[in-house]
Design a protein around this motif. Structure first.
Motif, PDB file in Angstrom:
ATOM      1  N   LEU A  48      30.085   1.111 -52.691  1.00 46.30           N
ATOM      2  CA  LEU A  48      29.375   2.087 -52.570  1.00 46.30           C
ATOM      3  C   LEU A  48      28.054   1.021 -52.670  1.00 46.30           C
ATOM      4  CD1 LEU A  48      26.870   3.922 -52.230  1.00 46.30           C
ATOM      5  CD2 LEU A  48      26.644   4.614 -54.990  1.00 46.30           C
ATOM      6  N   CYS A  84      19.201  18.522 -58.252  1.00 49.21           N
ATOM      7  CA  CYS A  84      19.936  18.612 -58.322  1.00 49.21           C
ATOM      8  C   CYS A  84      18.981  17.530 -60.071  1.00 49.21           C
ATOM      9  CB  CYS A  84      20.931  17.377 -58.438  1.00 49.21           C
ATOM     10  SG  CYS A  84      21.711  19.109 -57.127  1.00 49.21           S
ATOM     11  N   HIS A  85      18.010  16.546 -59.933  1.00 51.40           N
ATOM     12  CA  HIS A  85      17.539  15.673 -60.770  1.00 51.40           C
ATOM     13  C   HIS A  85      16.394  15.942 -61.585  1.00 51.40           C
ATOM     14  CE1 HIS A  85      19.945  12.582 -58.931  1.00 51.40           C
ATOM     15  NE2 HIS A  85      19.801  13.218 -57.092  1.00 51.40           N
ATOM     16  N   ARG A 102      27.957  14.173 -62.438  1.00 56.41           N
ATOM     17  CA  ARG A 102      26.247  14.496 -62.750  1.00 56.41           C
ATOM     18  C   ARG A 102      25.109  13.816 -62.074  1.00 56.41           C
ATOM     19  NH1 ARG A 102      29.484  17.741 -64.637  1.00 56.41           N
ATOM     20  NH2 ARG A 102      30.237  18.117 -66.309  1.00 56.41           N
ATOM     21  N   PRO A 103      24.709  14.836 -61.997  1.00 54.39           N
ATOM     22  CA  PRO A 103      23.161  14.082 -60.910  1.00 54.39           C
ATOM     23  C   PRO A 103      22.773  13.488 -61.996  1.00 54.39           C
ATOM     24  CG  PRO A 103      22.910  16.530 -60.148  1.00 54.39           C
ATOM     25  CD  PRO A 103      24.826  16.139 -61.291  1.00 54.39           C
ATOM     26  N   PHE A 106      16.256  12.126 -63.637  1.00 56.66           N
ATOM     27  CA  PHE A 106      15.197  10.833 -63.809  1.00 56.66           C
ATOM     28  C   PHE A 106      14.420  10.677 -64.557  1.00 56.66           C
ATOM     29  CE2 PHE A 106      16.373  10.938 -58.782  1.00 56.66           C
ATOM     30  CZ  PHE A 106      17.631   9.977 -58.948  1.00 56.66           C
ATOM     31  N   VAL A 111      15.070   4.947 -61.571  1.00 55.20           N
ATOM     32  CA  VAL A 111      15.439   4.108 -60.821  1.00 55.20           C
ATOM     33  C   VAL A 111      14.238   2.726 -59.942  1.00 55.20           C
ATOM     34  CG1 VAL A 111      17.601   5.315 -59.513  1.00 55.20           C
ATOM     35  CG2 VAL A 111      14.826   5.637 -58.316  1.00 55.20           C
ATOM     36  N   ASP A 114      15.277  -0.565 -58.968  1.00 63.39           N
ATOM     37  CA  ASP A 114      16.066  -0.619 -58.207  1.00 63.39           C
ATOM     38  C   ASP A 114      15.506  -1.330 -56.994  1.00 63.39           C
ATOM     39  OD1 ASP A 114      18.309  -0.015 -59.611  1.00 63.39           O
ATOM     40  OD2 ASP A 114      18.233   2.029 -58.569  1.00 63.39           O
ATOM     41  N   LYS A 122      19.736   5.629 -49.918  1.00 59.74           N
ATOM     42  CA  LYS A 122      20.782   6.337 -50.725  1.00 59.74           C
ATOM     43  C   LYS A 122      20.271   7.672 -50.563  1.00 59.74           C
ATOM     44  CE  LYS A 122      22.311   3.745 -55.110  1.00 59.74           C
ATOM     45  NZ  LYS A 122      21.509   3.819 -55.981  1.00 59.74           N
ATOM     46  N   THR A 130      30.363  12.350 -53.872  1.00 59.98           N
ATOM     47  CA  THR A 130      29.397  13.432 -54.486  1.00 59.98           C
ATOM     48  C   THR A 130      28.879  13.971 -53.998  1.00 59.98           C
ATOM     49  OG1 THR A 130      27.049  11.989 -54.043  1.00 59.98           O
ATOM     50  CG2 THR A 130      29.195  11.011 -56.015  1.00 59.98           C
ATOM     51  N   ALA A 131      27.817  15.102 -55.001  1.00 57.34           N
ATOM     52  CA  ALA A 131      27.277  16.783 -54.778  1.00 57.34           C
ATOM     53  C   ALA A 131      25.513  15.494 -53.984  1.00 57.34           C
ATOM     54  CB  ALA A 131      25.954  17.556 -55.437  1.00 57.34           C
ATOM     55  N   MET A 132      25.532  14.226 -53.810  1.00 55.69           N
ATOM     56  CA  MET A 132      23.913  13.932 -53.545  1.00 55.69           C
ATOM     57  C   MET A 132      24.318  13.768 -51.750  1.00 55.69           C
ATOM     58  SD  MET A 132      21.582  12.165 -53.901  1.00 55.69           S
ATOM     59  CE  MET A 132      19.907  11.573 -52.149  1.00 55.69           C
ATOM     60  N   TYR A 135      19.699  12.593 -46.210  1.00 55.98           N
ATOM     61  CA  TYR A 135      18.737  13.534 -45.451  1.00 55.98           C
ATOM     62  C   TYR A 135      18.440  13.086 -44.059  1.00 55.98           C
ATOM     63  CZ  TYR A 135      18.005  15.878 -50.281  1.00 55.98           C
ATOM     64  OH  TYR A 135      18.574  16.800 -50.672  1.00 55.98           O
TER      65      TYR A 135
END
Ligand code: HEC
Length: 172
Positions: A48, A84-85, A102-103, A106, A111, A114, A122, A130-132, A135
């Motif tokens: 990644l 999720c977040h 796991r998500p 936040f 983040v 970043d 992302k 992953t579940a991410m 979009y």
């Protein structure tokens, strides 16, 4: 030389056969209720990071940050990401607690450190295995930047309207 080459080929065939047997008989973990093995974690993170450093957009970005963009991003976050977040209030949903990877919530792990281009990447592409979700195609480029700027300003630099969205409970 021929013996060396046939030795290499034999080793590769044995490894491939062992991998096939492991998959065929279900020896590779297939459930979501165990922590990922260290090798799997390392390989996923390394791949990644390398992909993001090659592909993430670099400044200057095509959409700039503004209070209006951050507020729009907050609304989009609540609809698309909060399940999720999480948000600033309440516990993680059962869904968030049950994923294999796991998500991050936040409210605890933001983040904001970043670069915006990394967060944008992302959201646009998602994170494989992953579940991410990706979009791209479901949100416009502008909407993805708006969510990115909302996340960059979490939790301390949000304009009041965005702060209000962030303090709403997860919908549903
Ligand atoms: C169905 C669950 C799910 C939804 C919905 C979801 N995500 Fe994620 N997201 C995840 C998971 C799981 C990870 C962890 C991936 C990993 O560790 O590699 C993740 C990781 C991330 C990361 C990287 C976090 C870090 O610490 O590097 C960002 C940023 C992110 N998601 C943003 C979003 C945004 C923004 C949305 C909404 C537009 C969203 N996600 C929607 C499950 C989800």
């Amino acid at each position: 030389m021929m013996r060396f080459i046939s030795g290499v080929i034999t080793t590769l065939v044995v490894f491939a056969a062992l991998a096939f047997v492991a998959v065929w008989f279900g020896l590779v973990p297939a459930t979501a209720d165990v922590p990922p093995p260290a090798l799997e974690k390392w390989a996923a993170h390394q791949s990644l990071d390398a992909t993001i450093s090659r592909e993430a957009p670099q400044p200057p970005y095509p959409v700039t940050s503004s209070d209006a963009a951050i507020v729009a991003g907050a609304k989009l976050y609540l609809q698309n990401c909060a399940a999720c977040h999480g948000t600033a209030v309440g516990d993680p949903t059962n869904m968030a607690k049950g994923f294999y990877i796991r998500p991050p919530q936040f409210v605890k792990h933001g983040v904001d450190d970043d670069p915006e281009g990394e967060t944008y990447w992302k959201i646009e592409h998602g994170i494989r295995f992953t579940a991410m979700p990706a979009y791209k195609g479901n949100l416009t480029e502008e909407q993805i930047w708006q969510i990115t700027y909302f996340m960059k300003n979490l939790p301390d630099h949000l304009p009041p309207d965005a702060q209000a969205e962030w303090h709403k409970p997860v919908p549903g």
